[in-house]
Design a protein around this motif. Structure first.
Motif, mmCIF file in Angstrom:
data_model
loop_
_atom_site.group_PDB
_atom_site.id
_atom_site.type_symbol
_atom_site.label_atom_id
_atom_site.label_comp_id
_atom_site.label_asym_id
_atom_site.label_seq_id
_atom_site.Cartn_x
_atom_site.Cartn_y
_atom_site.Cartn_z
ATOM 1 N N TRP A 135 -6.420 -68.480 -37.771
ATOM 2 C CA TRP A 135 -5.630 -68.334 -36.546
ATOM 3 C C TRP A 135 -4.161 -68.429 -36.913
ATOM 4 C CZ3 TRP A 135 -2.080 -71.764 -34.567
ATOM 5 C CH2 TRP A 135 -1.626 -71.517 -33.265
ATOM 6 N N SER A 136 -3.325 -67.728 -36.182
ATOM 7 C CA SER A 136 -1.878 -67.903 -36.309
ATOM 8 C C SER A 136 -1.213 -67.500 -35.007
ATOM 9 C CB SER A 136 -1.305 -67.085 -37.470
ATOM 10 O OG SER A 136 -1.363 -65.711 -37.192
ATOM 11 N N GLU A 137 -0.034 -68.056 -34.792
ATOM 12 C CA GLU A 137 0.761 -67.698 -33.624
ATOM 13 C C GLU A 137 2.226 -67.697 -34.030
ATOM 14 O OE1 GLU A 137 1.618 -69.113 -29.030
ATOM 15 O OE2 GLU A 137 -0.327 -69.505 -29.941
ATOM 16 N N THR A 138 2.974 -66.776 -33.452
ATOM 17 C CA THR A 138 4.398 -66.637 -33.746
ATOM 18 C C THR A 138 5.209 -67.324 -32.652
ATOM 19 O OG1 THR A 138 3.962 -64.545 -34.836
ATOM 20 C CG2 THR A 138 6.239 -64.961 -34.178
ATOM 21 N N PHE A 139 6.268 -68.011 -33.073
ATOM 22 C CA PHE A 139 7.157 -68.724 -32.157
ATOM 23 C C PHE A 139 8.598 -68.310 -32.436
ATOM 24 C CE2 PHE A 139 3.394 -71.329 -32.590
ATOM 25 C CZ PHE A 139 3.160 -71.787 -31.305
ATOM 26 N N PRO A 140 9.463 -68.412 -31.428
ATOM 27 C CA PRO A 140 10.854 -67.991 -31.618
ATOM 28 C C PRO A 140 11.721 -69.002 -32.380
ATOM 29 C CG PRO A 140 10.505 -68.645 -29.341
ATOM 30 C CD PRO A 140 9.166 -68.693 -30.024
ATOM 31 N N SER A 141 11.284 -70.242 -32.489
ATOM 32 C CA SER A 141 12.125 -71.234 -33.177
ATOM 33 C C SER A 141 11.284 -72.111 -34.101
ATOM 34 C CB SER A 141 12.850 -72.125 -32.161
ATOM 35 O OG SER A 141 11.963 -73.061 -31.591
ATOM 36 N N ARG A 142 11.937 -72.634 -35.133
ATOM 37 C CA ARG A 142 11.270 -73.532 -36.067
ATOM 38 C C ARG A 142 10.789 -74.803 -35.351
ATOM 39 N NH1 ARG A 142 10.995 -73.301 -41.363
ATOM 40 N NH2 ARG A 142 12.828 -71.976 -41.608
ATOM 41 N N ASP A 143 11.571 -75.299 -34.413
ATOM 42 C CA ASP A 143 11.181 -76.507 -33.676
ATOM 43 C C ASP A 143 9.870 -76.306 -32.911
ATOM 44 O OD1 ASP A 143 13.384 -77.901 -34.583
ATOM 45 O OD2 ASP A 143 14.558 -77.600 -32.749
ATOM 46 N N GLU A 144 9.719 -75.158 -32.237
ATOM 47 C CA GLU A 144 8.487 -74.879 -31.502
ATOM 48 C C GLU A 144 7.296 -74.735 -32.453
ATOM 49 O OE1 GLU A 144 9.114 -72.080 -27.890
ATOM 50 O OE2 GLU A 144 10.773 -71.709 -29.292
ATOM 51 N N THR A 145 7.543 -74.108 -33.593
ATOM 52 C CA THR A 145 6.492 -73.919 -34.588
ATOM 53 C C THR A 145 6.027 -75.263 -35.136
ATOM 54 O OG1 THR A 145 7.450 -71.798 -35.177
ATOM 55 C CG2 THR A 145 5.946 -72.767 -36.767
ATOM 56 N N PHE A 146 6.983 -76.115 -35.477
ATOM 57 C CA PHE A 146 6.645 -77.431 -36.021
ATOM 58 C C PHE A 146 5.924 -78.274 -34.974
ATOM 59 C CE2 PHE A 146 7.748 -81.843 -37.241
ATOM 60 C CZ PHE A 146 7.071 -81.872 -38.451
ATOM 61 N N ALA A 147 6.350 -78.187 -33.719
ATOM 62 C CA ALA A 147 5.685 -78.940 -32.644
ATOM 63 C C ALA A 147 4.237 -78.486 -32.494
ATOM 64 C CB ALA A 147 6.445 -78.773 -31.331
ATOM 65 N N ALA A 148 3.997 -77.174 -32.560
ATOM 66 C CA ALA A 148 2.625 -76.656 -32.460
ATOM 67 C C ALA A 148 1.785 -77.142 -33.637
ATOM 68 C CB ALA A 148 2.637 -75.130 -32.414
ATOM 69 N N GLU A 149 2.358 -77.119 -34.843
ATOM 70 C CA GLU A 149 1.635 -77.605 -36.021
ATOM 71 C C GLU A 149 1.229 -79.068 -35.849
ATOM 72 O OE1 GLU A 149 2.278 -78.594 -40.764
ATOM 73 O OE2 GLU A 149 3.943 -77.771 -39.619
ATOM 74 N N ARG A 150 2.154 -79.910 -35.452
ATOM 75 C CA ARG A 150 1.868 -81.344 -35.287
ATOM 76 C C ARG A 150 0.794 -81.568 -34.219
ATOM 77 N NH1 ARG A 150 2.362 -83.484 -39.442
ATOM 78 N NH2 ARG A 150 2.080 -85.437 -38.399
ATOM 79 N N ARG A 151 0.878 -80.800 -33.137
ATOM 80 C CA ARG A 151 -0.092 -80.943 -32.043
ATOM 81 C C ARG A 151 -1.495 -80.567 -32.536
ATOM 82 N NH1 ARG A 151 2.811 -78.505 -28.698
ATOM 83 N NH2 ARG A 151 2.067 -76.393 -29.054
ATOM 84 N N ILE A 152 -1.626 -79.418 -33.188
ATOM 85 C CA ILE A 152 -2.933 -78.928 -33.637
ATOM 86 C C ILE A 152 -3.513 -79.829 -34.728
ATOM 87 C CG2 ILE A 152 -4.128 -77.000 -34.754
ATOM 88 C CD1 ILE A 152 -2.020 -75.172 -33.272
ATOM 89 N N LYS A 153 -2.669 -80.374 -35.587
ATOM 90 C CA LYS A 153 -3.157 -81.276 -36.639
ATOM 91 C C LYS A 153 -3.887 -82.481 -36.043
ATOM 92 C CE LYS A 153 -0.368 -80.333 -40.664
ATOM 93 N NZ LYS A 153 0.577 -80.821 -41.660
ATOM 94 N N GLY A 154 -3.506 -82.885 -34.855
ATOM 95 C CA GLY A 154 -4.135 -84.028 -34.207
ATOM 96 C C GLY A 154 -5.419 -83.700 -33.459
ATOM 97 N N TRP A 155 -5.771 -82.434 -33.409
ATOM 98 C CA TRP A 155 -6.945 -82.012 -32.654
ATOM 99 C C TRP A 155 -8.236 -82.255 -33.424
ATOM 100 C CZ3 TRP A 155 -5.648 -76.507 -30.407
ATOM 101 C CH2 TRP A 155 -4.649 -76.640 -29.442
ATOM 102 N N SER A 156 -9.306 -82.373 -32.672
ATOM 103 C CA SER A 156 -10.643 -82.477 -33.259
ATOM 104 C C SER A 156 -11.053 -81.127 -33.859
ATOM 105 C CB SER A 156 -11.662 -82.857 -32.173
ATOM 106 O OG SER A 156 -11.796 -81.783 -31.244
ATOM 107 N N ARG A 157 -12.068 -81.164 -34.684
ATOM 108 C CA ARG A 157 -12.615 -79.927 -35.266
ATOM 109 C C ARG A 157 -13.079 -78.971 -34.157
ATOM 110 N NH1 ARG A 157 -14.333 -78.244 -40.111
ATOM 111 N NH2 ARG A 157 -15.936 -76.644 -40.130
ATOM 112 N N ALA A 158 -13.745 -79.520 -33.138
ATOM 113 C CA ALA A 158 -14.248 -78.697 -32.027
ATOM 114 C C ALA A 158 -13.097 -77.989 -31.311
ATOM 115 C CB ALA A 158 -15.040 -79.552 -31.053
ATOM 116 N N LYS A 159 -12.012 -78.680 -31.121
ATOM 117 C CA LYS A 159 -10.871 -78.097 -30.428
ATOM 118 C C LYS A 159 -10.226 -76.998 -31.283
ATOM 119 C CE LYS A 159 -7.176 -79.753 -27.467
ATOM 120 N NZ LYS A 159 -6.420 -80.909 -27.035
ATOM 121 N N LYS A 160 -10.119 -77.239 -32.592
ATOM 122 C CA LYS A 160 -9.588 -76.205 -33.495
ATOM 123 C C LYS A 160 -10.485 -74.972 -33.470
ATOM 124 C CE LYS A 160 -7.346 -79.516 -36.547
ATOM 125 N NZ LYS A 160 -7.476 -80.297 -37.770
ATOM 126 N N GLU A 161 -11.792 -75.170 -33.457
ATOM 127 C CA GLU A 161 -12.722 -74.044 -33.441
ATOM 128 C C GLU A 161 -12.646 -73.273 -32.123
ATOM 129 O OE1 GLU A 161 -16.400 -75.815 -34.782
ATOM 130 O OE2 GLU A 161 -15.768 -75.602 -36.870
#
Length: 94
Positions: free
Chosen positions: A49-75
């Motif tokens: 999966w990948s998603e494009t964001f307009p700013s580095r801050d938004e991209t980093f925030a999405a990364e941090r959020r998804i890293k905290g998700w369960s395997r089921a949520k990532k799937e």
């Protein structure tokens, strides 16, 4: 400039979440083992999966959020199953 948050499926079945401003180059680095750390011993990796964001801050925030998700949520994210993603998010808060 565009920035990307991405989710890789590793050879051992685990997931890796990262961000970059050059998705093609970063993927090549993961595949060759040039990125030391989590993915190097778990190659080959595939883009799940990948998603494009307009700013580095938004991209980093999405990364941090998804890293905290369960395997089921990532799937659910990988599958584009928004209803399941919402349900898993609600169940996590409850």
């Amino acid at each position: 400039m565009a920035f990307h948050t991405y989710l890789l499926r590793c050879n051992d079945g685990s997931y890796y979440v990262g961000h970059t401003d050059d998705l093609e180059s970063r993927m090549a680095q993961h595949q060759t083992g040039a990125v030391a750390g989590y993915t190097a011993p778990r190659r080959p990796v595939t883009m799940a999966w990948s998603e494009t964001f307009p700013s580095r801050d938004e991209t980093f925030a999405a990364e941090r959020r998804i890293k905290g998700w369960s395997r089921a949520k990532k799937e659910a994210l990988i599958a584009g199953d928004w209803e399941r993603l919402k349900m898993l998010a609600r169940n996590h808060k409850g």
